[in-house]
Design a protein around this motif. Structure first.
Motif, mmCIF file in Angstrom:
data_model
loop_
_atom_site.group_PDB
_atom_site.id
_atom_site.type_symbol
_atom_site.label_atom_id
_atom_site.label_comp_id
_atom_site.label_asym_id
_atom_site.label_seq_id
_atom_site.Cartn_x
_atom_site.Cartn_y
_atom_site.Cartn_z
ATOM 1 N N LEU A 49 0.839 -1.202 0.000
ATOM 2 C CA LEU A 49 0.000 0.000 0.000
ATOM 3 C C LEU A 49 0.872 1.249 0.000
ATOM 4 C CD1 LEU A 49 -2.849 -1.002 2.469
ATOM 5 C CD2 LEU A 49 -2.955 -0.817 -0.022
ATOM 6 N N GLY A 50 0.407 2.253 -0.716
ATOM 7 C CA GLY A 50 1.167 3.487 -0.877
ATOM 8 C C GLY A 50 1.762 3.599 -2.268
ATOM 9 N N ARG A 51 1.910 2.472 -2.928
ATOM 10 C CA ARG A 51 2.391 2.460 -4.320
ATOM 11 C C ARG A 51 1.186 2.579 -5.246
ATOM 12 N NH1 ARG A 51 7.466 -0.611 -5.031
ATOM 13 N NH2 ARG A 51 8.181 -1.304 -2.997
ATOM 14 N N PRO A 52 1.407 2.985 -6.487
ATOM 15 C CA PRO A 52 0.303 2.985 -7.451
ATOM 16 C C PRO A 52 -0.229 1.561 -7.655
ATOM 17 C CG PRO A 52 2.148 4.287 -8.267
ATOM 18 C CD PRO A 52 2.632 3.575 -7.040
ATOM 19 N N PHE A 53 -1.528 1.464 -7.876
ATOM 20 C CA PHE A 53 -2.195 0.163 -8.018
ATOM 21 C C PHE A 53 -1.520 -0.696 -9.095
ATOM 22 C CE2 PHE A 53 -5.457 -2.824 -9.351
ATOM 23 C CZ PHE A 53 -6.002 -3.223 -8.137
ATOM 24 N N ASP A 54 -1.245 -0.097 -10.249
ATOM 25 C CA ASP A 54 -0.618 -0.859 -11.339
ATOM 26 C C ASP A 54 0.724 -1.443 -10.910
ATOM 27 O OD1 ASP A 54 -2.789 -0.149 -12.844
ATOM 28 O OD2 ASP A 54 -1.706 1.223 -14.162
ATOM 29 N N ASN A 55 1.468 -0.671 -10.133
ATOM 30 C CA ASN A 55 2.762 -1.133 -9.650
ATOM 31 C C ASN A 55 2.588 -2.316 -8.702
ATOM 32 O OD1 ASN A 55 5.137 -0.442 -7.336
ATOM 33 N ND2 ASN A 55 5.787 -0.524 -9.483
ATOM 34 N N ILE A 56 1.588 -2.252 -7.827
ATOM 35 C CA ILE A 56 1.320 -3.366 -6.913
ATOM 36 C C ILE A 56 0.954 -4.617 -7.700
ATOM 37 C CG2 ILE A 56 -0.177 -4.237 -5.066
ATOM 38 C CD1 ILE A 56 -0.464 -1.330 -4.096
ATOM 39 N N MET A 57 0.122 -4.458 -8.731
ATOM 40 C CA MET A 57 -0.282 -5.613 -9.532
ATOM 41 C C MET A 57 0.936 -6.252 -10.193
ATOM 42 S SD MET A 57 -3.470 -5.804 -8.882
ATOM 43 C CE MET A 57 -2.985 -5.107 -7.296
ATOM 44 N N GLU A 58 1.838 -5.420 -10.676
ATOM 45 C CA GLU A 58 3.064 -5.932 -11.306
ATOM 46 C C GLU A 58 3.905 -6.708 -10.287
ATOM 47 O OE1 GLU A 58 7.066 -4.142 -13.402
ATOM 48 O OE2 GLU A 58 5.214 -2.972 -13.482
ATOM 49 N N ILE A 59 4.078 -6.155 -9.100
ATOM 50 C CA ILE A 59 4.842 -6.824 -8.039
ATOM 51 C C ILE A 59 4.212 -8.169 -7.688
ATOM 52 C CG2 ILE A 59 5.460 -6.715 -5.583
ATOM 53 C CD1 ILE A 59 5.752 -3.637 -5.996
ATOM 54 N N LEU A 60 2.880 -8.199 -7.656
ATOM 55 C CA LEU A 60 2.169 -9.437 -7.310
ATOM 56 C C LEU A 60 2.064 -10.412 -8.476
ATOM 57 C CD1 LEU A 60 -0.718 -7.944 -5.129
ATOM 58 C CD2 LEU A 60 1.397 -9.041 -4.344
ATOM 59 N N GLY A 61 2.558 -9.995 -9.648
ATOM 60 C CA GLY A 61 2.528 -10.870 -10.814
ATOM 61 C C GLY A 61 1.153 -10.999 -11.440
ATOM 62 N N LEU A 62 0.310 -9.982 -11.272
ATOM 63 C CA LEU A 62 -1.049 -10.021 -11.816
ATOM 64 C C LEU A 62 -1.136 -9.192 -13.089
ATOM 65 C CD1 LEU A 62 -2.974 -9.625 -8.449
ATOM 66 C CD2 LEU A 62 -2.540 -11.732 -9.731
ATOM 67 N N THR A 63 -1.850 -9.728 -14.061
ATOM 68 C CA THR A 63 -2.029 -9.034 -15.333
ATOM 69 C C THR A 63 -3.400 -8.364 -15.360
ATOM 70 O OG1 THR A 63 -2.871 -11.058 -16.347
ATOM 71 C CG2 THR A 63 -0.498 -10.632 -16.550
ATOM 72 N N GLU A 64 -3.653 -7.618 -16.410
ATOM 73 C CA GLU A 64 -4.925 -6.909 -16.602
ATOM 74 C C GLU A 64 -5.222 -5.966 -15.436
ATOM 75 O OE1 GLU A 64 -8.195 -9.241 -17.997
ATOM 76 O OE2 GLU A 64 -6.851 -10.736 -18.873
ATOM 77 N N ALA A 65 -4.210 -5.189 -15.070
ATOM 78 C CA ALA A 65 -4.334 -4.270 -13.937
ATOM 79 C C ALA A 65 -5.489 -3.292 -14.113
ATOM 80 C CB ALA A 65 -3.024 -3.517 -13.725
ATOM 81 N N ASP A 66 -5.766 -2.863 -15.334
ATOM 82 C CA ASP A 66 -6.857 -1.907 -15.552
ATOM 83 C C ASP A 66 -8.203 -2.502 -15.132
ATOM 84 O OD1 ASP A 66 -5.109 -0.009 -16.493
ATOM 85 O OD2 ASP A 66 -5.544 -0.382 -18.606
ATOM 86 N N ARG A 67 -8.462 -3.752 -15.529
ATOM 87 C CA ARG A 67 -9.733 -4.397 -15.146
ATOM 88 C C ARG A 67 -9.806 -4.610 -13.638
ATOM 89 N NH1 ARG A 67 -12.223 -9.102 -17.266
ATOM 90 N NH2 ARG A 67 -10.516 -10.191 -16.270
ATOM 91 N N LEU A 68 -8.691 -5.019 -13.043
ATOM 92 C CA LEU A 68 -8.654 -5.231 -11.595
ATOM 93 C C LEU A 68 -8.872 -3.910 -10.853
ATOM 94 C CD1 LEU A 68 -5.595 -7.652 -11.319
ATOM 95 C CD2 LEU A 68 -8.017 -8.242 -11.532
ATOM 96 N N HIS A 69 -8.251 -2.847 -11.354
ATOM 97 C CA HIS A 69 -8.383 -1.535 -10.712
ATOM 98 C C HIS A 69 -9.815 -1.026 -10.809
ATOM 99 C CE1 HIS A 69 -6.995 2.831 -10.099
ATOM 100 N NE2 HIS A 69 -7.095 2.218 -8.942
#
Length: 143
Positions: A49-69
């Motif tokens: 938390l505190g990082r941009p959402f897209d960055n967190i998704m990348e760290i967690l290895g998750l794709t389609e960050a826009d849909r998740l966000h």
């Protein structure tokens, strides 16, 4: 020539300072997991938390960050009533406002999610700084 009167300002962060928004985040992440079939626990998301959402998704290895966000943001707006002011926050804010201090908030939340949370505190905020389009930030007054 009349001397100008200086005003003092108190600028605070929103999440974890004014309001406990973890219950909102936990619920929103639960919806992301259920809707998108993701097996990443909230605790793994919470560590970043505190990082941009897209960055967190990348760290967690998750794709389609826009849909998740999109799912996360919708769930956060619906769940804003789960946020609670920390003990004494409202009284302190009102005391500063009564003493003619300007109140301000800086948050990583977009304004459409920050404004309803701030409105629950019942204080006028002279400035709310939130992220906007890439490369900019929005500044608004919240009555």
């Amino acid at each position: 020539m009349a001397a100008s009167r200086l005003r003092r300002a108190l600028v605070l962060d929103l999440d974890g300072v004014l309001l406990d928004t973890r219950p909102v985040m936990r619920q929103a992440w639960r919806e992301v997991r259920e809707r998108h079939g993701i097996d990443v626990p909230f605790e793994a998301y919470e560590q970043h938390l505190g990082r941009p959402f897209d960055n967190i998704m990348e760290i967690l290895g998750l794709t389609e960050a826009d849909r998740l966000h999109e799912t996360y943001a919708e769930a956060s707006r619906r769940g804003c009533e789960l946020a609670r002011p920390f003990q004494g926050v409202e009284e302190v804010l009102h005391a500063f406002a009564a003493a003619d201090w300007l109140l301000g908030v800086v948050t990583s939340k977009p304004l459409d999610r920050a404004a309803p949370l701030l409105a629950r505190l019942g204080c006028p905020f002279a400035a709310v700084r939130t992220p906007a389009a890439p490369g900019g930030a929005s500044r608004r007054r919240i009555p």
